[in-house]
Design an enzyme around this catalytic site. Structure first.
Site, short mmCIF file in Angstrom:
data_model
loop_
_atom_site.label_atom_id
_atom_site.label_comp_id
_atom_site.label_asym_id
_atom_site.label_seq_id
_atom_site.Cartn_x
_atom_site.Cartn_y
_atom_site.Cartn_z
N SER A 1 40.64 17.06 -22.83
CA SER A 1 40.88 17.70 -21.46
C SER A 1 41.22 16.49 -20.70
O SER A 1 41.10 15.47 -20.92
CB SER A 1 39.51 18.27 -21.00
OG SER A 1 39.60 18.74 -19.88
N LYS B 1 38.19 16.07 -15.09
CA LYS B 1 36.86 15.49 -15.14
C LYS B 1 35.77 16.39 -15.60
O LYS B 1 34.87 16.08 -16.54
CB LYS B 1 36.78 14.65 -13.76
CG LYS B 1 35.69 13.53 -13.96
CD LYS B 1 35.64 12.94 -12.33
CE LYS B 1 34.55 11.87 -12.53
NZ LYS B 1 34.61 11.19 -11.22
N LYS C 1 46.74 6.36 -35.08
CA LYS C 1 47.67 6.88 -36.36
C LYS C 1 48.88 6.35 -36.54
O LYS C 1 49.51 6.08 -35.49
CB LYS C 1 47.56 8.38 -36.23
CG LYS C 1 46.40 9.33 -35.54
CD LYS C 1 46.31 10.67 -35.76
CE LYS C 1 45.44 11.25 -35.02
NZ LYS C 1 45.28 11.45 -33.40
N GLY D 1 40.15 13.86 -27.58
CA GLY D 1 41.33 14.07 -27.82
C GLY D 1 42.46 13.64 -26.60
O GLY D 1 41.89 13.90 -25.54
N THR D 2 43.53 13.06 -26.90
CA THR D 2 44.39 12.38 -25.76
C THR D 2 45.72 13.18 -25.81
O THR D 2 46.68 12.46 -25.12
CB THR D 2 44.38 11.00 -25.82
OG1 THR D 2 45.08 10.64 -26.94
CG2 THR D 2 42.86 10.50 -25.65
N ASP E 1 40.50 9.49 -29.40
CA ASP E 1 41.66 9.81 -30.68
C ASP E 1 43.05 9.71 -29.88
O ASP E 1 43.33 10.54 -29.01
CB ASP E 1 41.46 11.28 -31.17
CG ASP E 1 42.62 11.34 -32.43
OD1 ASP E 1 42.44 10.87 -33.14
OD2 ASP E 1 43.25 12.32 -32.03
N TYR F 1 51.80 9.70 -29.68
CA TYR F 1 51.44 10.17 -28.43
C TYR F 1 51.82 9.43 -27.21
O TYR F 1 51.66 9.97 -26.11
CB TYR F 1 49.79 10.45 -28.33
CG TYR F 1 49.16 11.04 -29.09
CD1 TYR F 1 49.96 12.16 -29.97
CD2 TYR F 1 47.67 11.08 -29.32
CE1 TYR F 1 49.15 12.83 -31.02
CE2 TYR F 1 46.98 12.00 -30.30
CZ TYR F 1 47.84 12.71 -31.27
OH TYR F 1 47.17 13.48 -32.18
N HIS G 1 49.13 9.86 -39.74
CA HIS G 1 49.32 10.84 -39.04
C HIS G 1 49.88 12.16 -39.97
O HIS G 1 49.11 13.33 -39.64
CB HIS G 1 50.13 10.64 -37.85
CG HIS G 1 49.82 11.37 -36.71
ND1 HIS G 1 50.14 11.28 -35.60
CD2 HIS G 1 49.38 12.70 -36.46
CE1 HIS G 1 49.67 12.04 -34.51
NE2 HIS G 1 49.24 13.25 -35.32
N1 LIG Z 1 46.42 14.88 -36.38
C1 LIG Z 1 47.13 15.68 -36.07
O1 LIG Z 1 48.13 16.26 -36.36
C2 LIG Z 1 46.53 16.17 -34.64
C3 LIG Z 1 47.08 17.62 -34.13
C4 LIG Z 1 46.79 18.24 -32.93
C5 LIG Z 1 45.66 17.54 -32.21
N2 LIG Z 1 45.23 16.37 -32.70
C6 LIG Z 1 44.29 15.53 -31.63
O2 LIG Z 1 43.17 16.62 -31.46
C7 LIG Z 1 42.85 16.77 -29.97
C8 LIG Z 1 42.52 18.02 -29.58
O3 LIG Z 1 43.38 19.01 -29.85
P1 LIG Z 1 44.21 19.89 -28.95
O4 LIG Z 1 44.61 19.07 -27.68
O5 LIG Z 1 45.66 20.40 -29.57
O6 LIG Z 1 43.39 21.07 -28.73
P2 LIG Z 1 41.93 21.30 -27.98
O7 LIG Z 1 41.14 20.22 -27.76
O8 LIG Z 1 41.29 22.42 -28.92
O9 LIG Z 1 42.35 22.17 -26.55
C9 LIG Z 1 42.60 21.74 -25.59
C10 LIG Z 1 43.16 22.69 -24.51
O10 LIG Z 1 41.67 23.17 -24.09
C11 LIG Z 1 41.45 22.90 -22.47
N3 LIG Z 1 40.06 22.90 -22.24
C12 LIG Z 1 39.34 21.53 -22.79
N4 LIG Z 1 37.97 21.84 -22.51
C13 LIG Z 1 37.99 22.87 -21.84
C14 LIG Z 1 37.01 23.49 -21.27
N5 LIG Z 1 35.70 23.11 -21.32
N6 LIG Z 1 36.90 24.70 -20.34
C15 LIG Z 1 38.31 25.18 -20.42
N7 LIG Z 1 39.42 24.72 -21.00
C16 LIG Z 1 39.27 23.41 -21.64
C17 LIG Z 1 42.43 21.86 -22.25
O11 LIG Z 1 42.84 22.13 -20.77
P3 LIG Z 1 42.79 20.53 -19.82
O12 LIG Z 1 43.14 19.39 -20.50
O13 LIG Z 1 43.66 21.15 -18.71
O14 LIG Z 1 41.37 20.59 -19.40
C18 LIG Z 1 43.67 22.13 -23.36
O15 LIG Z 1 44.45 22.89 -22.64
C19 LIG Z 1 44.49 16.50 -29.58
O16 LIG Z 1 44.26 15.88 -28.13
C20 LIG Z 1 44.57 14.98 -30.45
O17 LIG Z 1 44.01 13.97 -29.98
C21 LIG Z 1 45.52 15.86 -33.74
#
Ligand SMILES: NC(=O)c1ccc[n+]([C@@H]2O[C@H](COP(=O)([O-])OP(=O)(O)OC[C@H]3O[C@@H](n4cnc5c(N)ncnc54)[C@H](OP(=O)(O)O)[C@@H]3O)[C@@H](O)[C@H]2O)c1
Ligand SMILES: *[C@@H]1O[C@H](CO)[C@@H](O)[C@H](O)[C@H]1NC(C)=O
Ligand SMILES: *[C@@H]1O[C@H](CO)[C@@H](O)[C@H](O)[C@H]1NC(C)=O
Length: 340
Positions: free
Chosen positions: A277, A280, A106, A42-43, A76, A81, A137
């Site tokens: 994330s 790294k 998207k 995810g980005t 993604d 974004y 999206h």
């Molecule tokens: N289609 C849509 O409407 C939609 C909506 C929301 C999201 N998305 C996509 O889905 C992706 C993922 O969702 P999300 O970013 O909302 O949430 P997520 O991936 O569930 O959580 C991301 C958070 O977790 C932390 N993290 C990641 N790996 C970790 C680990 N191993 N240990 C501890 N902390 C960790 C990250 O911090 P750090 O970055 O500081 O590591 C960040 O704060 C998005 O980036 C986007 O590409 C799409």
């Protein structure tokens, strides 16, 4: 004889495993025949007090580069974004062949009346000639100048998505944030079925009904916000947190971490997580989940955390006719509205 059969076996092996993309995640076949990795990066950088976070130089490029080196082959991104250029640059810099990278982007909510030109703009920013998977999206549309809602029937938007696939600009097409009712309507009228639905799925939000539906229809589910509330500090959202004793015990058993356990849980449920994330070590950690397997008992134990609780709940859109989720008594303020 031995040599001959060895060669034959090798050929069969190569044909069967023709997705030697150099990555860590295996691929699955979509309903249109294309192969997609079962995990991606995810980005989206999220929000701060001012609204959607500004993307600083290299802030996404470096994580994507690390991810490709760590064995991710799916990325993604989205027009919304503001980071497609950085994703494109990272792919270029990584030296991973374009054909081995699966790019998901998207169509923005304000782009729904201009699908093909918006897709071409994404291609330009990503510096590529095709998108592997192009998603609508959100069924909620905005006016092209983002000044307010637009009411665009997603059936019309989908016709243009089908056009994009026929033209080869998007190899696969799909949707995001659609509910079952909307998908039923879409399936009743489409010429090409969506291959993928991207929605929130995690230990708190199991999406059981939705997954039953998509399975029956041959649509793959990509899980956004795969960690749910795992890293939340306050006690508002339901458990588990990253220090949950049951999950910690499982993690120790497999010499894994709790984030790896919940990602593995999703993969074993047959959904495709796209954890984000920018660090790294976390990027490397998150993809290393393809060398162990949770037992049926452990899967059952984790599934008990389900509370149908949504992390991403854009209730500020709830007065739009194509708002897909449950409504709130008092909708939240619009996070996407830039503050003065
Ligand atoms: N289609 C849509 O409407 C939609 C909506 C929301 C999201 N998305 C996509 O889905 C992706 C993922 O969702 P999300 O970013 O909302 O949430 P997520 O991936 O569930 O959580 C991301 C958070 O977790 C932390 N993290 C990641 N790996 C970790 C680990 N191993 N240990 C501890 N902390 C960790 C990250 O911090 P750090 O970055 O500081 O590591 C960040 O704060 C998005 O980036 C986007 O590409 C799409
Ligand atoms: C775009 O891709 C081409 C080759 O496909 C490459 O030569 C060029 O440097 C890339 N541009 C950027 C900005 O990465
Ligand atoms: C699904 O979306 C439609 C809008 O197209 C809405 O009327 C309906 O209430 C939604 N269903 C659920 C279960 O939220």
């Amino acid at each position: 004889m031995f040599i001959l059969s060895f060669c034959l076996l090798s050929i069969i092996y190569i044909v069967k495993c023709d997705v030697t993309d150099g990555g860590k995640a295996p691929r699955i076949q979509l309903n249109d025949g294309n192969m997609m990795p079962v995990m991606g990066l995810g980005t989206f950088l999220g929000f701060d007090e001012k609204g959607q976070k500004e993307v600083r130089e290299k802030e996404v490029e470096l994580p994507v580069l690390w991810a490709l080196k760590a064995g991710y082959r799916m990325l993604d991104t989205a027009s919304a974004y503001n980071n497609e250029e950085q994703v494109g640059k990272a792919i270029q810099r990584s030296n991973v062949p374009r054909k081995d990278v699966f790019i998901v982007t998207k169509l923005g909510s304000h782009e729904q009346r201009e699908v093909l030109s918006s897709l071409r703009a994404s291609l330009d920013r990503l510096n590529t000639t095709y998108i592997d998977l192009y998603l609508i999206h959100n069924p909620v549309a905005y006016k092209p100048d983002k000044s307010g809602y637009d009411i665009v029937d997603y059936l019309d938007t989908w016709k243009a998505m089908e056009q994009a696939k026929k033209m080869g600009l998007a190899r696969s097409i799909g949707i995001s944030n659609f509910n079952i009712t909307m998908m039923e309507r879409l399936l009743a009228h489409c010429q090409i079925k969506p291959s993928v639905l991207q929605v929130e799925v995690n230990v708190n939000l199991a999406q059981n009904k939705l997954l039953e539906f998509t399975k029956r229809e041959g649509i793959e589910v990509m899980a956004y916000a795969p960690f749910g509330s795992l890293f939340v500090k306050d006690s508002g959202p339901p458990p588990p947190r990253v220090n949950d004793p049951g999950l910690v015990k499982m993690a120790q058993k497999y010499r894994k971490t709790v984030p790896q356990i919940v990602l593995r849980y999703l993969v074993q449920r047959g959904v495709i997580p796209i954890p984000k994330s920018v660090r790294k070590e976390k990027i490397v950690e998150n993809i290393n989940i393809f060398d162990f397997e949770l037992s049926t008992e452990e899967m059952d134990e984790i599934s008990k955390f389900n509370k149908d609780y949504r992390v991403v709940w854009p209730s500020f859109w709830q007065d739009h006719p194509y708002y897909p989720f449950e409504k709130k008594d008092k909708p939240d303020p619009d996070l996407f509205k830039p503050k003065p």
